[in-house]
Design an enzyme around this catalytic site. Structure first.
Site, mmCIF file in Angstrom:
data_model
loop_
_atom_site.group_PDB
_atom_site.id
_atom_site.type_symbol
_atom_site.label_atom_id
_atom_site.label_comp_id
_atom_site.label_asym_id
_atom_site.label_seq_id
_atom_site.Cartn_x
_atom_site.Cartn_y
_atom_site.Cartn_z
ATOM 1 N N LYS A 1 -11.363 -1.897 4.291
ATOM 2 C CA LYS A 1 -11.011 -1.246 3.021
ATOM 3 C C LYS A 1 -12.148 -1.503 2.017
ATOM 4 O O LYS A 1 -13.155 -0.836 2.112
ATOM 5 C CB LYS A 1 -9.633 -1.710 2.584
ATOM 6 N N HIS B 1 -5.255 -4.886 0.873
ATOM 7 C CA HIS B 1 -5.508 -3.892 -0.176
ATOM 8 C C HIS B 1 -5.922 -4.520 -1.510
ATOM 9 O O HIS B 1 -6.136 -3.795 -2.474
ATOM 10 C CB HIS B 1 -4.272 -3.006 -0.384
ATOM 11 N N SER C 1 0.802 -1.229 0.000
ATOM 12 C CA SER C 1 0.000 0.000 0.000
ATOM 13 C C SER C 1 0.831 1.273 0.000
ATOM 14 O O SER C 1 0.275 2.362 -0.036
ATOM 15 C CB SER C 1 -0.915 0.000 1.210
HETATM 16 N N1 PMP Z 1 -2.570 -5.123 6.692
HETATM 17 C C1 PMP Z 1 -2.285 -4.131 5.842
HETATM 18 C C2 PMP Z 1 -1.421 -4.423 4.664
HETATM 19 C C3 PMP Z 1 -2.785 -2.846 6.054
HETATM 20 O O1 PMP Z 1 -2.482 -1.867 5.201
HETATM 21 C C4 PMP Z 1 -3.597 -2.611 7.185
HETATM 22 C C5 PMP Z 1 -4.202 -1.255 7.483
HETATM 23 N N2 PMP Z 1 -3.766 -0.196 6.810
HETATM 24 C C6 PMP Z 1 -3.864 -3.668 8.054
HETATM 25 C C7 PMP Z 1 -3.354 -4.910 7.772
HETATM 26 C C8 PMP Z 1 -4.682 -3.459 9.297
HETATM 27 O O2 PMP Z 1 -6.030 -3.414 9.014
HETATM 28 P P1 PMP Z 1 -7.078 -2.637 9.925
HETATM 29 O O3 PMP Z 1 -6.850 -1.175 9.723
HETATM 30 O O4 PMP Z 1 -8.383 -3.093 9.407
HETATM 31 O O5 PMP Z 1 -6.830 -3.037 11.336
#
Ligand code: PMP
Length: 391
Positions: free
Chosen positions: A244, A213, A185
């Site tokens: 997401k 993502h 990301s």
């Molecule tokens: N894994 C990745 C690759 C992420 O980018 C994120 C959040 N940005 C998460 C896990 C964590 O997810 P959450 O925000 O739903 O706790």
């Protein structure tokens, strides 16, 4: 108090970020208007910094499902899954997620962060090894640290680096968990999952893929890069988030291995926290149905992503290597990136500013994420704002 002195450095960081206007870390969405618009700093603003890839946060069917659950099942479960917080809807969502991937087993966690921590600590222990992509998300780093396993990083998306580390591990490769993401990301680049899966099979290792993502974004059925790279039958554990493309909050792990349900007994981030509220489960179930029945959302998302990426590329911006819904513009100087981000905000475009140490290579990024809900006119407006901010 001596103990609190450490916060001086954080105050300095915050003040530097606020030097040219509102600090990116202090942004408040004063009123959310739609998946793509909000009021920020009293200004009507186009949102280009959310992870709302399919634009489902205002989907009428998801909202109606959430309202029904709120009315019929109340505001919260008030307990953990193992003690007092499993409702039949949690189980149904687990089954639906497993079916979506074509796996027999699924498990729901309270956030995507908890899903990574919870699945990793269940899977690896002090006698095991973890091979982690260097650019992996903080939740994967934190989860790997919690396992107590020996942690080795391999170069980002570099399958030779991965293979040479597995080779060096010898017999221990069979007790090794390879941890990667489907779509990264920061720069919006895709992992070479087919090659990674081939290598992990060659050495008898176990593959863990975070599709946070990429769920709903890649693959003919929206199952992510595990689908588009054709490795659904090779991936061992696939995790993801509801926050997401599914537009709510929570996380999951699905697998073809019968051990997955036993994670419930081995995972403190699962055991010692409350389960997701009924309304969250209901909107997530409906959003998963939308992914299944509305492939046109994915088509629209990719049209928008391609238009934005190509438009910024033509202007000469330095972007990540792949076209994807995450389009990151790279700046060498920190201050320049901050100034650029502020200019965009003042012209009514909200993006994400990413700076070291949150970026892998020390560069600063103004990161856009585009959604299926953006109109062509809105994408053109984003491009015009980038043109204006450069001048
Ligand atoms: N894994 C990745 C690759 C992420 O980018 C994120 C959040 N940005 C998460 C896990 C964590 O997810 P959450 O925000 O739903 O706790």
């Amino acid at each position: 108090m001596e103990l609190l002195k450490k916060f001086e450095a954080h105050a300095a960081t915050r003040d530097a970020l606020a030097s040219q206007g509102t600090a990116p870390t202090e942004i408040t969405i004063e009123k959310i208007l739609s998946p793509t618009e909000a009021m920020i700093d009293g200004r009507h603003t186009l949102l280009v910094g959310t992870n709302n890839y399919l634009g489902l946060t205002f989907d009428p069917e998801c909202i109606a499902a959430g309202q029904r659950a709120l009315q019929e099942e109340g505001t919260g479960t008030t307990g953990s899954r193992m003690a007092n917080g499993t409702y039949s809807d949690h189980k149904m969502l687990e089954q639906e997620l497993a079916e979506f991937y074509g796996y027999p087993y699924g498990m729901v966690f309270s956030t995507g962060y908890a899903a990574n921590l919870g699945a990793l600590v269940a899977l690896a222990g002090p006698d095991d090894a973890v091979l982690l992509d260097a650019d992996a998300h903080a939740s994967l780093y934190d989860g790997c640290k919690m396992t107590g396993a020996a942690i080795y990083r391999f170069k980002h998306n570099d399958t030779e680096s991965l293979e040479s580390r597995l080779r060096r591990l010898g017999d221990h490769a069979r007790r090794t968990l390879v941890v990667v993401e489907g779509l990264y990301s920061v720069f919006g680049d895709k992992a070479p999952l087919a090659e990674i899966a081939r290598i992990k099979d060659k050495y008898g290792a176990c593959l863990f893929v975070d599709e946070a993502h990429s769920l709903g974004v890649f693959g003919d059925n929206g199952r992510g890069v595990v689908e588009s790279d054709g490795i659904l039958d090779q991936a061992d554990f696939v995790v993801g988030t509801f926050s997401k493309s599914l537009g709510s909050i929570g996380g999951f792990c699905v697998s073809r291995h019968a051990e997955l349900p036993l994670f419930r007994y081995a995972s403190r981030p699962y055991i010692f926290t409350a389960s997701p509220c009924p309304s969250v489960i209901a909107t997530t179930r409906m959003a998963l149905q939308q992914i299944r029945k509305r492939p046109e959302l994915r088509t629209q998302l990719w049209d928008n992503a391609t238009r934005l990426y190509n438009g910024l590329k033509e202007m000469g911006y330095e972007l990540g290597p792949d076209i994807s819904p995450v389009v990151a513009v790279r700046f060498v100087e920190r201050a320049k990136a901050l100034g650029f981000w502020q200019k965009l905000l003042k012209s009514g475009i909200y993006t994400n500013l990413m700076q070291p140490p949150a970026t892998p290579d020390g560069s600063s990024l103004v990161r856009c994420s585009i959604t299926a809900a953006h109109t062509t006119e809105q994408v053109e407006r984003i491009l015009a704002a980038f043109r204006g901010a450069a001048g």
